[in-house]
Design a protein around this motif. Structure first.
Motif, PDB file in Angstrom:
ATOM      1  N   LYS A  79       0.848  -1.189   0.000  1.00  0.00           N
ATOM      2  CA  LYS A  79       0.000   0.000   0.000  1.00  0.00           C
ATOM      3  C   LYS A  79       0.890   1.247   0.000  1.00  0.00           C
ATOM      4  O   LYS A  79       2.036   1.212   0.474  1.00  0.00           O
ATOM      5  CB  LYS A  79      -0.976  -0.015   1.170  1.00  0.00           C
ATOM      6  CG  LYS A  79      -0.349   0.033   2.534  1.00  0.00           C
ATOM      7  CD  LYS A  79      -1.442  -0.082   3.585  1.00  0.00           C
ATOM      8  CE  LYS A  79      -0.827  -0.094   4.979  1.00  0.00           C
ATOM      9  NZ  LYS A  79      -1.847  -0.242   5.997  1.00  0.00           N
ATOM     10  N   SER A  81       1.175   4.038   1.708  1.00  0.00           N
ATOM     11  CA  SER A  81       1.788   4.527   2.950  1.00  0.00           C
ATOM     12  C   SER A  81       2.963   3.656   3.384  1.00  0.00           C
ATOM     13  O   SER A  81       3.965   4.150   3.898  1.00  0.00           O
ATOM     14  CB  SER A  81       0.742   4.614   4.071  1.00  0.00           C
ATOM     15  OG  SER A  81       0.188   3.341   4.324  1.00  0.00           O
ATOM     16  N   ARG A  82       2.875   2.344   3.160  1.00  0.00           N
ATOM     17  CA  ARG A  82       3.972   1.441   3.507  1.00  0.00           C
ATOM     18  C   ARG A  82       5.159   1.664   2.566  1.00  0.00           C
ATOM     19  O   ARG A  82       6.311   1.686   2.995  1.00  0.00           O
ATOM     20  CB  ARG A  82       3.484  -0.013   3.412  1.00  0.00           C
ATOM     21  CG  ARG A  82       4.507  -1.063   3.753  1.00  0.00           C
ATOM     22  CD  ARG A  82       4.707  -1.196   5.256  1.00  0.00           C
ATOM     23  NE  ARG A  82       5.852  -0.424   5.692  1.00  0.00           N
ATOM     24  CZ  ARG A  82       6.001   0.097   6.900  1.00  0.00           C
ATOM     25  NH1 ARG A  82       5.078  -0.036   7.806  1.00  0.00           N
ATOM     26  NH2 ARG A  82       7.072   0.769   7.213  1.00  0.00           N
ATOM     27  N   VAL A  84       5.931   4.419   1.030  1.00  0.00           N
ATOM     28  CA  VAL A  84       6.562   5.691   1.414  1.00  0.00           C
ATOM     29  C   VAL A  84       7.430   5.496   2.649  1.00  0.00           C
ATOM     30  O   VAL A  84       8.580   5.948   2.700  1.00  0.00           O
ATOM     31  CB  VAL A  84       5.495   6.783   1.648  1.00  0.00           C
ATOM     32  CG1 VAL A  84       6.105   8.013   2.308  1.00  0.00           C
ATOM     33  CG2 VAL A  84       4.821   7.163   0.328  1.00  0.00           C
ATOM     34  N   ALA A  85       6.907   4.820   3.657  1.00  0.00           N
ATOM     35  CA  ALA A  85       7.652   4.629   4.904  1.00  0.00           C
ATOM     36  C   ALA A  85       8.947   3.854   4.697  1.00  0.00           C
ATOM     37  O   ALA A  85       9.912   4.049   5.438  1.00  0.00           O
ATOM     38  CB  ALA A  85       6.767   3.914   5.927  1.00  0.00           C
ATOM     39  N   THR A 114      -0.550   7.641  -6.337  1.00  0.00           N
ATOM     40  CA  THR A 114      -0.947   7.664  -4.928  1.00  0.00           C
ATOM     41  C   THR A 114       0.279   7.774  -4.030  1.00  0.00           C
ATOM     42  O   THR A 114       0.263   8.486  -3.021  1.00  0.00           O
ATOM     43  CB  THR A 114      -1.776   6.411  -4.581  1.00  0.00           C
ATOM     44  OG1 THR A 114      -2.855   6.318  -5.513  1.00  0.00           O
ATOM     45  CG2 THR A 114      -2.335   6.490  -3.182  1.00  0.00           C
ATOM     46  N   VAL A 115       1.365   7.106  -4.385  1.00  0.00           N
ATOM     47  CA  VAL A 115       2.608   7.223  -3.620  1.00  0.00           C
ATOM     48  C   VAL A 115       3.137   8.651  -3.708  1.00  0.00           C
ATOM     49  O   VAL A 115       3.600   9.213  -2.704  1.00  0.00           O
ATOM     50  CB  VAL A 115       3.655   6.196  -4.101  1.00  0.00           C
ATOM     51  CG1 VAL A 115       5.030   6.501  -3.522  1.00  0.00           C
ATOM     52  CG2 VAL A 115       3.228   4.783  -3.721  1.00  0.00           C
ATOM     53  N   SER A 118       1.313  10.709  -1.353  1.00  0.00           N
ATOM     54  CA  SER A 118       1.620  10.339   0.029  1.00  0.00           C
ATOM     55  C   SER A 118       3.060  10.635   0.411  1.00  0.00           C
ATOM     56  O   SER A 118       3.429  10.477   1.576  1.00  0.00           O
ATOM     57  CB  SER A 118       1.377   8.832   0.220  1.00  0.00           C
ATOM     58  OG  SER A 118       0.075   8.478  -0.151  1.00  0.00           O
ATOM     59  N   SER A 119       3.877  11.047  -0.551  1.00  0.00           N
ATOM     60  CA  SER A 119       5.324  11.125  -0.326  1.00  0.00           C
ATOM     61  C   SER A 119       5.711  12.158   0.730  1.00  0.00           C
ATOM     62  O   SER A 119       5.122  13.218   0.832  1.00  0.00           O
ATOM     63  CB  SER A 119       6.056  11.422  -1.634  1.00  0.00           C
ATOM     64  OG  SER A 119       5.756  12.726  -2.084  1.00  0.00           O
ATOM     65  N   THR A 120       6.710  11.774   1.506  1.00  0.00           N
ATOM     66  CA  THR A 120       7.342  12.665   2.477  1.00  0.00           C
ATOM     67  C   THR A 120       8.823  12.807   2.138  1.00  0.00           C
ATOM     68  O   THR A 120       9.592  13.308   2.933  1.00  0.00           O
ATOM     69  CB  THR A 120       7.193  12.077   3.895  1.00  0.00           C
ATOM     70  OG1 THR A 120       7.741  10.753   3.906  1.00  0.00           O
ATOM     71  CG2 THR A 120       5.731  12.032   4.325  1.00  0.00           C
TER      72      THR A 120
END
Length: 194
Positions: A79, A81-82, A84-85, A114-115, A118-120
């Protein structure tokens, strides 16, 4: 080329977003150049169209992990969020007009987009498309918006190619693999010192 099990740990955790362009067939050379320059670990996130140009099993030879398709069993690890983390940078290569548009407008039609939302971490887009397409005001607006949003879109290199009919055209293309690796290395260095 080293297998994933032969790669030393440490270095950046690089996520490569591979989109649906004929240029994606050169992806193994870019993975080799990135690994030679940066070390690190590599996950390739492929759109379904990218997987129609180059088989995920071929890409898997140069990456620790390849993510493609939408199998529900993979959702906990795949997913956005995973993903990205688990990474330090996203390299979109090749970046089609479609992914530039989606990212510039905040759309999420696929997992790569989507990534990006969500990216940081830094996101760098390496455009590849036809010359008339690149020069369209809409594409240039999207590139300008991505840059304004803090993403990195290096100016593409222009190349001549000859199609099957013998017509020669100039179009923006990916930089050489070593040049792309240099751009990514510089971006990572700026991020570390910021």
């Amino acid at each position: 080329m080293p297998n994933a099990t032969d790669v030393p740990s440490g270095g950046p955790r690089v996520l490569v977003g591979a989109t649906g362009s004929v240029a994606v067939t050169a992806l193994p050379s870019y993975l080799d150049a990135l690994r030679a320059r940066l070390g690190g670990t590599y996950t390739v996130l492929m759109t379904h169209t990218a997987a129609s140009f180059i088989p995920p099993d071929t890409v898997r030879l140069g990456a620790e992990r390849v993510v493609h398709g939408e199998a529900p069993a993979d959702w906990p690890t795949d997913k956005p969020s995973r993903l990205v983390a688990d990474h330090d940078i996203l390299v979109v290569l090749p970046a089609t007009a479609n992914i530039l548009s989606a990212a510039a407008t905040g759309a999420a039609p696929n997992r790569i987009a989507t990534v990006i939302l969500s990216s940081t971490f830094p996101v760098v887009f390496f455009p590849h498309m036809g010359g008339p397409m690149w020069n369209k005001p809409a594409v240039q607006r999207n590139v300008a918006q991505l840059r304004a949003d803090g993403h990195h879109v290096p100016e593409p290199e222009w190349h001549e190619s000859v199609d099957l009919s013998g017509l020669t055209t100039r179009h923006p293309a990916l930089p050489a693999p070593e040049k792309a690796a240099e751009i990514v290395a510089e971006l990572l260095e700026k991020t570390r010192t910021a």
